[in-house]
Every structure is written in C-alpha cells, then in structure tokens.
Design a protein around this motif. Structure first.
Motif, PDB file in Angstrom:
ATOM      1  N   SER A  57       0.849  -1.191   0.000  1.00 52.23           N
ATOM      2  CA  SER A  57       0.000   0.000   0.000  1.00 52.23           C
ATOM      3  C   SER A  57       0.884   1.241   0.000  1.00 52.23           C
ATOM      4  N   PHE A  58       0.464   2.251  -0.766  1.00 50.61           N
ATOM      5  CA  PHE A  58       1.219   3.491  -0.857  1.00 50.61           C
ATOM      6  C   PHE A  58       0.374   4.656  -0.350  1.00 50.61           C
ATOM      7  N   ALA A  59       0.972   5.844  -0.348  1.00 50.26           N
ATOM      8  CA  ALA A  59       0.280   7.038   0.145  1.00 50.26           C
ATOM      9  C   ALA A  59       0.525   8.200  -0.817  1.00 50.26           C
ATOM     10  N   GLY A  60      -0.151   9.305  -0.568  1.00 52.60           N
ATOM     11  CA  GLY A  60      -0.118  10.448  -1.471  1.00 52.60           C
ATOM     12  C   GLY A  60       1.251  11.040  -1.700  1.00 52.60           C
ATOM     13  N   GLU A  61       2.171  10.869  -0.750  1.00 54.61           N
ATOM     14  CA  GLU A  61       3.513  11.432  -0.913  1.00 54.61           C
ATOM     15  C   GLU A  61       4.453  10.499  -1.671  1.00 54.61           C
ATOM     16  N   ASP A  62       3.934   9.372  -2.136  1.00 55.49           N
ATOM     17  CA  ASP A  62       4.764   8.405  -2.856  1.00 55.49           C
ATOM     18  C   ASP A  62       4.735   8.632  -4.364  1.00 55.49           C
ATOM     19  N   VAL A  63       5.877   8.382  -4.984  1.00 54.50           N
ATOM     20  CA  VAL A  63       5.978   8.258  -6.436  1.00 54.50           C
ATOM     21  C   VAL A  63       6.401   6.821  -6.704  1.00 54.50           C
ATOM     22  N   LEU A  79       0.310 -12.012 -13.471  1.00 51.99           N
ATOM     23  CA  LEU A  79       0.564 -10.923 -12.529  1.00 51.99           C
ATOM     24  C   LEU A  79      -0.689 -10.134 -12.165  1.00 51.99           C
ATOM     25  N   LEU A  80      -1.803 -10.406 -12.840  1.00 50.11           N
ATOM     26  CA  LEU A  80      -2.980  -9.559 -12.673  1.00 50.11           C
ATOM     27  C   LEU A  80      -3.507  -9.560 -11.242  1.00 50.11           C
ATOM     28  N   LYS A  81      -3.563 -10.717 -10.607  1.00 51.51           N
ATOM     29  CA  LYS A  81      -4.072 -10.788  -9.234  1.00 51.51           C
ATOM     30  C   LYS A  81      -3.211  -9.937  -8.310  1.00 51.51           C
ATOM     31  N   TYR A  82      -1.898 -10.060  -8.437  1.00 56.92           N
ATOM     32  CA  TYR A  82      -1.004  -9.287  -7.574  1.00 56.92           C
ATOM     33  C   TYR A  82      -1.119  -7.799  -7.850  1.00 56.92           C
ATOM     34  N   LEU A  83      -1.076  -7.423  -9.115  1.00 54.28           N
ATOM     35  CA  LEU A  83      -1.135  -5.997  -9.465  1.00 54.28           C
ATOM     36  C   LEU A  83      -2.436  -5.359  -8.971  1.00 54.28           C
ATOM     37  N   ASN A  84      -3.509  -6.110  -9.021  1.00 49.81           N
ATOM     38  CA  ASN A  84      -4.787  -5.573  -8.563  1.00 49.81           C
ATOM     39  C   ASN A  84      -4.926  -5.555  -7.046  1.00 49.81           C
ATOM     40  N   SER A  85      -3.934  -6.093  -6.343  1.00 51.16           N
ATOM     41  CA  SER A  85      -3.958  -6.049  -4.875  1.00 51.16           C
ATOM     42  C   SER A  85      -3.201  -4.848  -4.321  1.00 51.16           C
ATOM     43  N   ILE A  86      -2.500  -4.120  -5.184  1.00 48.81           N
ATOM     44  CA  ILE A  86      -1.710  -2.965  -4.745  1.00 48.81           C
ATOM     45  C   ILE A  86      -2.629  -1.761  -4.577  1.00 48.81           C
ATOM     46  N   THR A  87      -2.484  -1.050  -3.465  1.00 50.09           N
ATOM     47  CA  THR A  87      -3.339   0.094  -3.176  1.00 50.09           C
ATOM     48  C   THR A  87      -2.559   1.392  -3.339  1.00 50.09           C
ATOM     49  N   GLY A  88      -3.101   2.330  -4.127  1.00 48.92           N
ATOM     50  CA  GLY A  88      -2.393   3.564  -4.420  1.00 48.92           C
ATOM     51  C   GLY A  88      -2.624   4.694  -3.444  1.00 48.92           C
ATOM     52  N   ASN A  89      -3.879   4.881  -2.993  1.00 48.93           N
ATOM     53  CA  ASN A  89      -4.217   5.955  -2.047  1.00 48.93           C
ATOM     54  C   ASN A  89      -3.735   7.332  -2.516  1.00 48.93           C
ATOM     55  N   GLU A 116      -4.831   3.011 -12.104  1.00 52.95           N
ATOM     56  CA  GLU A 116      -5.846   4.022 -11.821  1.00 52.95           C
ATOM     57  C   GLU A 116      -7.029   3.429 -11.068  1.00 52.95           C
ATOM     58  N   LEU A 117      -7.407   2.213 -11.401  1.00 55.79           N
ATOM     59  CA  LEU A 117      -8.505   1.550 -10.695  1.00 55.79           C
ATOM     60  C   LEU A 117      -8.157   1.275  -9.235  1.00 55.79           C
ATOM     61  N   ASN A 118      -6.856   1.201  -8.954  1.00 58.33           N
ATOM     62  CA  ASN A 118      -6.411   0.914  -7.595  1.00 58.33           C
ATOM     63  C   ASN A 118      -5.929   2.153  -6.853  1.00 58.33           C
ATOM     64  N   GLY A 119      -6.317   3.342  -7.342  1.00 59.06           N
ATOM     65  CA  GLY A 119      -6.104   4.556  -6.571  1.00 59.06           C
ATOM     66  C   GLY A 119      -4.840   5.330  -6.847  1.00 59.06           C
ATOM     67  N   PHE A 120      -4.160   5.039  -7.939  1.00 61.64           N
ATOM     68  CA  PHE A 120      -2.978   5.802  -8.332  1.00 61.64           C
ATOM     69  C   PHE A 120      -3.361   6.918  -9.296  1.00 61.64           C
ATOM     70  N   THR A 121      -2.569   7.976  -9.303  1.00 59.65           N
ATOM     71  CA  THR A 121      -2.657   9.004 -10.329  1.00 59.65           C
ATOM     72  C   THR A 121      -1.500   8.788 -11.291  1.00 59.65           C
TER      73      THR A 121
END
Length: 276
Positions: A57-63, A79-89, A116-121
């Motif tokens: 899981s990441f946060a807004g101050e992360d790149v 890799l799809l299951k793993y990639l879709n488990s990552i949270t961008g926040n 983008e679906l997992n909360g990344f910009t």
C-alpha cells in the motif's frame, strides 16, 4: 529558486532476466539525483512468487515507478491478481512496459488502467525495449546505452512535471479499449498455435547447481529434479539465459518457428515511446 520535492521514490518490477529492472531502476536513480536532499529509493522486486503474497500500500507522498514485461502484447496474466492487490491511495505512478522489439500492443494502457482503478494518479508512462525473452539476438543486450540516455531524459521530464504542476494531470497513453486479445503465433498454414504449455528441456550439461530453481518466477522447477516442472512455464527466459552451462533449452517446433519468425521479421530496431 530550488524546488524541494517532498516525495518518496519507490520502484516495483517483475524482471526475470533483468531488462525491466534496468529501466525502472534507471528512472528512479535519475529522478532521485534531481532532488536536492538525500533520498533512499524504496524497492519491491516482485519477480519471485513469495513477494507476490505480500500486501503493498502506498500514500499520497509516494511516487511509484512500476514495470512489467510485455507478454503476447499484454500485461502478463499471471501478474494480474497481484497488481490488482496494490493500493495507491493517491500516489503518483509511472507505468513502464518492456517488450522484445515486436510490439507492446495494449500492455501500457492495461497497466495504466490497473493502477488508476487501484487509486494511483498516473502522470507518465513509457514503453521500452529489452532483449526478447525467447532470443539472444532479438534486441540483443537492450536496454543499451542509447536506451538509457532516453531513460535519463524521461526522468528529467517526470521530475519537471512533478515539481511544476500543482494539480497533477493524468497522462494519455497509446492502446485500445477493449484490449486486443493476447498475441498468438501461427504455423506455416497460418493457423494460430498455442505455445502456453511448452516448457524447457534439460540436457546433459546440467551440473545440478539449482540456479534455475532459484530464478524461476513461478517457482515451478523441481528442487530435487530440475528437469521436472511442478507448475506452469511462462517462457520468461530466466532459466535458459542464466544457466551457467547452457543446460536449458526448448525443442517444441511451434515455439522454435515462432522464435525464428520474430528474429527475422522484427529485426529492425524499435525505439522507446514516452508519454508525459
């Protein structure tokens, strides 16, 4: 005025033969050099299966610079299951895909959509070329010096965007929606052939060093008998290219025909494509 970027640089990659790692790490290092403070790059190498069991899981101050190889024109389906488990926040993301000089088709837009679906910009993206996993001559030794110069320039552009835009704009990348089907090779009659179940053989050069066991990203090579597979083979090339005695090889005729077809038909150098 010097702009201080209060961001944490993170890398994530799946890179059985090291090509994707080289691109992603190169981008991160060049961005960190631009920042006027000491910064540690946080790294997650999810090539081996054990890492893909861990929650990230990441946060807004992360790149986050995240890279995967292109398999059959798409993000590897394993890799799809793993990639879709990552949270961008709200973290900023730069997706990178690396392909073997044929085409990246819809892999980049697919990876962008997942993030983008997992909360990344998603603020930038790139498609780079690496030596093909099937071959030692197709895009041989890439990414090379010319590629890495493009990586450096891309890193400068990313840094500039991060430090000059208050409202970060998402980026448009090349690709189709809905995504094209996975690319399939054809036989001499023009009929599509399925090489997904093809696996490497082991010859008498084997010294039972177990290196292939340790580098297999699916954990499929049997530790007691390295000529056996206990799971799937994704044709990543790691066991073939990293074997110190050249004991691993493929003999499936459809696979070998496709390999030759790629080496002949896609020999002309492709160049990276950047989106920012």
């Amino acid at each position: 005025m010097v702009v201080v970027m209060n961001k944490t640089i993170n890398t994530m990659y799946f890179s059985p033969t090291g090509t994707t790692e080289k691109i992603v790490s190169g981008l991160a290092e060049k961005i960190s050099e631009k920042i006027d403070r000491e910064i540690a790059i946080k790294n997650i190498d999810f090539t081996l299966p054990g890492v893909r069991n861990e929650t990230v899981s990441f946060a807004g101050e992360d790149v986050v610079i995240i890279g995967v190889p292109v398999y059959a024109g798409r993000v590897p389906n394993v890799l799809l299951k793993y990639l879709n488990s990552i949270t961008g926040n709200g973290a900023l993301a730069i997706p990178v895909v690396v392909y073997g000089n044929r085409n990246y088709d819809d892999a980049l837009i697919e990876l962008k959509d997942i993030l983008e679906l997992n909360g990344f910009t998603v603020i930038a993206g790139g498609a780079f070329i690496g030596e093909h996993s099937f071959s030692k001559i197709l895009a041989q030794n890439r990414p090379d010096e010319k590629d890495m110069a493009i990586v450096s320039d891309f890193a400068n552009q990313i840094y500039t965007k991060i430090t000059t835009q208050d409202n970060m704009q998402t980026v448009a990348v090349k690709g189709n929606r809905p995504y094209r089907k996975y690319y399939m090779p054809k036989n001499e009659q023009g009929i599509a052939v399925d090489i997904r179940k093809v696996s490497p053989k082991t010859n008498d050069n084997c010294i039972d060093c177990k290196l292939c066991v340790n580098v297999c990203p699916m954990g499929s090579i049997d530790d007691e008998d390295v000529s056996k597979l206990n799971g799937i083979c994704i044709k990543c090339g790691a066991c073939v290219k990293k074997c110190p005695t050249q004991a691993k090889y493929y003999d499936d005729q459809d696979y070998l025909r496709h390999k030759h077809e790629l080496e002949v038909g896609f020999a002309d150098r492709r160049e990276p494509e950047l989106f920012i």
